[in-house]
Scaffold this active site. Sequence first.
Site, PDB file in Angstrom:
ATOM      1  N   LYS A 126      15.635  21.021 -30.486  1.00  0.00           N
ATOM      2  CA  LYS A 126      15.544  22.086 -31.481  1.00  0.00           C
ATOM      3  C   LYS A 126      16.615  23.115 -31.120  1.00  0.00           C
ATOM      4  CE  LYS A 126      12.785  25.245 -34.039  1.00  0.00           C
ATOM      5  NZ  LYS A 126      13.380  24.825 -35.318  1.00  0.00           N
ATOM      6  N   GLY A 177      12.214  29.888 -38.530  1.00  0.00           N
ATOM      7  CA  GLY A 177      12.810  31.053 -37.876  1.00  0.00           C
ATOM      8  C   GLY A 177      13.247  30.804 -36.441  1.00  0.00           C
ATOM      9  N   CYS A 179      24.193  30.644 -39.496  1.00  0.00           N
ATOM     10  CA  CYS A 179      23.674  31.969 -39.145  1.00  0.00           C
ATOM     11  C   CYS A 179      24.756  33.005 -39.402  1.00  0.00           C
ATOM     12  CB  CYS A 179      23.301  31.996 -37.674  1.00  0.00           C
ATOM     13  SG  CYS A 179      24.695  31.617 -36.608  1.00  0.00           S
ATOM     14  N   ASN A 199      22.310  20.250 -43.362  1.00  0.00           N
ATOM     15  CA  ASN A 199      21.192  21.121 -43.027  1.00  0.00           C
ATOM     16  C   ASN A 199      20.394  21.338 -44.320  1.00  0.00           C
ATOM     17  OD1 ASN A 199      19.524  22.982 -41.658  1.00  0.00           O
ATOM     18  ND2 ASN A 199      21.230  23.646 -40.391  1.00  0.00           N
ATOM     19  N   GLY A 232      19.517  13.867 -44.229  1.00  0.00           N
ATOM     20  CA  GLY A 232      19.037  14.525 -45.446  1.00  0.00           C
ATOM     21  C   GLY A 232      18.212  13.528 -46.246  1.00  0.00           C
ATOM     22  N   THR A 280      12.598  15.092 -41.742  1.00  0.00           N
ATOM     23  CA  THR A 280      11.287  15.296 -42.358  1.00  0.00           C
ATOM     24  C   THR A 280      10.394  14.054 -42.278  1.00  0.00           C
ATOM     25  OG1 THR A 280      12.258  16.967 -43.789  1.00  0.00           O
ATOM     26  CG2 THR A 280      10.200  15.987 -44.538  1.00  0.00           C
TER      27      THR A 280
END
Length: 270
Positions: free
Chosen positions: A33, A60, A118, A179, A230, A253
């Site tokens: 992560k 977050g 970011c 992403n 993706g 996912t």
Amino acid sequence: MINASGTFDAIAARRVYGDALLADFPFSAFVSKTITPEPRAGNEPQRIWETPAGMINSIGLPNKGLEGFLVGDLPQLAELPVPLIVSVMATDREEFARLVTGVGERDEVAGIELNVSCPNVHSGLIVGEQPSETEALLEHLRPLTEKPLIVKLTPNVANPAEVAVAAERGGADAVSLINTLKASAIDPATGEPGIAAGHGGLSGPAVRPVAVAQLRAVAAAIQIRVIGMGGVSSGADAMEMIAAGATLVAVGTESFRDPRAGERIARELP
Ligand SMILES: Cc1cc2nc3c(=O)[nH]c(=O)nc-3n(C[C@H](O)[C@H](O)[C@H](O)COP(=O)(O)O)c2cc1C
């Protein structure tokens, strides 16, 4: 097949499955992560929201920070039977440099993924949305490590190939995409956003056609390698990524639904 950053917690999985996880690890390399220089608590719940053929998340980036990662997580991740890629994110070049140096000098780490979705605190611009910011960041980081540097591209730009070219020019060894796509949903019960942060990122099968289009554009524009992700949930989906220009495919996912998805998809590929 590897995992997409943030979608498979190998340390938690080891607690649940024990050493059986190591004997039969579902990925060919493991991506951590994203870690940041200092610890982060992440966002308030609700942090995920299910959508047709996907989900929105705004987690977050909760993480232990660089020191906490090196002391607490790295020794455990180093026991995985596959190469380790560490994903890092910071809000300015100096802090990115601290992460790349701190992680890059560790023998346990095979490569570094730069999460550039970011804002830069100085310019307010999202690094990965600006070719010039991306190139400048890579030029700053490239001399700091011999380890492969992978730039994780955001899909939330008009021309992702421009950013990929900038990453290549700056000295990146590979790019990974996509992403998550900027997304929001309203909870019909309250009329308020379903995600506490108001919006988040969409992932899962719904985004796969976007990923395929961006992969094709990016792969045609650069010489360095491309990691495709993706919405991959089957061998046929992975094949689509490869045909679009990926040399390595990541699953995200789908691992929430099937923790062995990486291994299953690789098996389905032939
Ligand atoms: C719950 C969740 C957490 C994520 N965390 C990260 C992260 O920490 N760093 C990162 O670069 N991408 C993160 N991502 C994005 C994924 O790595 C991947 O790029 C994206 O989900 C698309 O792949 P998928 O459709 O197979 O999930 C996250 C995605 C999800 C769903």
